[in-house]
Design a protein around this motif. Structure first.
Motif, short mmCIF file in Angstrom:
data_model
loop_
_atom_site.label_atom_id
_atom_site.label_comp_id
_atom_site.label_asym_id
_atom_site.label_seq_id
_atom_site.Cartn_x
_atom_site.Cartn_y
_atom_site.Cartn_z
N SER A 196 47.74 48.19 52.10
CA SER A 196 46.85 47.19 52.70
C SER A 196 47.37 45.78 52.44
CB SER A 196 45.41 47.35 52.21
OG SER A 196 45.28 46.95 50.87
N HIS A 197 47.93 45.56 51.27
CA HIS A 197 48.50 44.25 50.98
C HIS A 197 49.76 43.98 51.81
CE1 HIS A 197 45.76 44.23 47.53
NE2 HIS A 197 45.90 42.92 47.60
N LEU A 242 48.43 42.75 54.93
CA LEU A 242 47.94 41.38 54.75
C LEU A 242 49.11 40.40 54.73
CD1 LEU A 242 45.51 39.53 54.17
CD2 LEU A 242 45.88 39.98 51.73
N GLY A 243 50.16 40.73 54.01
CA GLY A 243 51.33 39.86 53.95
C GLY A 243 52.02 39.69 55.29
N ARG A 303 40.68 49.00 54.17
CA ARG A 303 39.62 48.71 53.20
C ARG A 303 38.32 49.45 53.54
NH1 ARG A 303 41.35 46.15 48.59
NH2 ARG A 303 43.10 44.85 49.18
N VAL A 354 52.53 40.42 49.26
CA VAL A 354 51.95 39.33 50.05
C VAL A 354 52.75 38.05 49.80
CG1 VAL A 354 49.91 37.87 50.38
CG2 VAL A 354 49.65 40.34 50.11
N PHE A 402 44.68 45.69 57.64
CA PHE A 402 44.22 45.41 56.28
C PHE A 402 42.74 45.77 56.16
CE2 PHE A 402 42.08 42.45 53.36
CZ PHE A 402 42.74 42.74 52.18
N TRP A 427 46.00 50.97 48.60
CA TRP A 427 45.77 49.60 48.09
C TRP A 427 47.00 48.73 48.35
CZ3 TRP A 427 42.03 46.56 46.06
CH2 TRP A 427 42.41 45.44 45.34
N ASN A 428 48.15 49.22 47.96
CA ASN A 428 49.37 48.42 48.11
C ASN A 428 49.80 48.31 49.57
OD1 ASN A 428 49.58 47.67 45.42
ND2 ASN A 428 50.75 49.49 44.88
N GLY A 441 51.18 45.30 45.46
CA GLY A 441 50.57 44.84 46.71
C GLY A 441 50.50 43.33 46.78
N PRO A 442 49.85 42.68 45.79
CA PRO A 442 49.80 41.22 45.82
C PRO A 442 51.19 40.58 45.79
CG PRO A 442 48.12 42.07 44.35
CD PRO A 442 48.97 43.25 44.76
#
Length: 181
Positions: free
Chosen positions: A134-135, A138-139, A150, A64, A146, A131-132, A60-61
């Protein structure tokens, strides 16, 4: 600056709602389930949380970074590279434990029911995927989705706990299964 402040405020509000639902959910679980129910829910959450942290693989991060870095990869390529491994990695504990259950079961504590373990393990693929995902939102700059990913699980669990309160049910099994939903 106005856009940044607006997005920051929306994220802060989502976190405040998440905190509020978390506190209310803890109170309702303690009220409805007593020490046994509270312990069961927390154990399921602990097992699935360790699974999420261990198996999200940092995808996930990373998405982004790649989405925000305007890399040579398309958003669809990045999403495919994140979502498929997220689901597969999340299924890994179940895939390992199911065929080995007869040999593993004697090593588990009597305090851990099979149902709670299976619910916790069944939650890991969905938690990892959410989780991933949502990232990915976000990205892509989609703060609304996002924030929704959550807050929505905690909000739904709150609604389910209220329904259990209204029907005067304090079944630990119901609470654990509703948490999974």
């Amino acid at each position: 600056h106005a856009m940044f402040l607006r997005q920051s405020l929306l994220l802060f509000l989502a976190q405040a709602f998440l905190l509020g639902f978390g506190v209310l959910n803890n109170l309702l679980v303690a009220y409805l389930g007593g020490p046994e129910g509270k312990g069961s829910i927390y154990l399921v959450q602990l097992i699935s949380g360790v699974g999420l942290i261990s198996l999200n693989l940092g995808l996930g991060p990373a998405s982004v970074f790649y989405l925000g870095n305007h890399s040579r990869y398309t958003p669809q390529e990045i999403a495919t590279s994140v979502l498929s491994p997220s689901l597969l990695a999340g299924m890994l504990p179940l895939a390992i434990l199911v065929p080995n259950w007869p040999w593993v079961r004697p090593f588990l504590s009597e305090k851990l029911s099979g149902l709670h373990l299976w619910v916790a393990l069944a939650a890991i693929p969905a938690l990892t995927l959410t989780w991933n995902t949502s990232h990915l939102f976000l990205g892509n700059g989609d703060m609304r989705r996002f924030n929704l990913l959550r807050v929505l699980p905690a909000a739904l669990f709150f609604v389910f706990m209220l329904l259990l309160l209204l029907v005067e049910s304090s079944s630990v099994v119901s609470m654990v299964v509703l948490w999974l939903v």
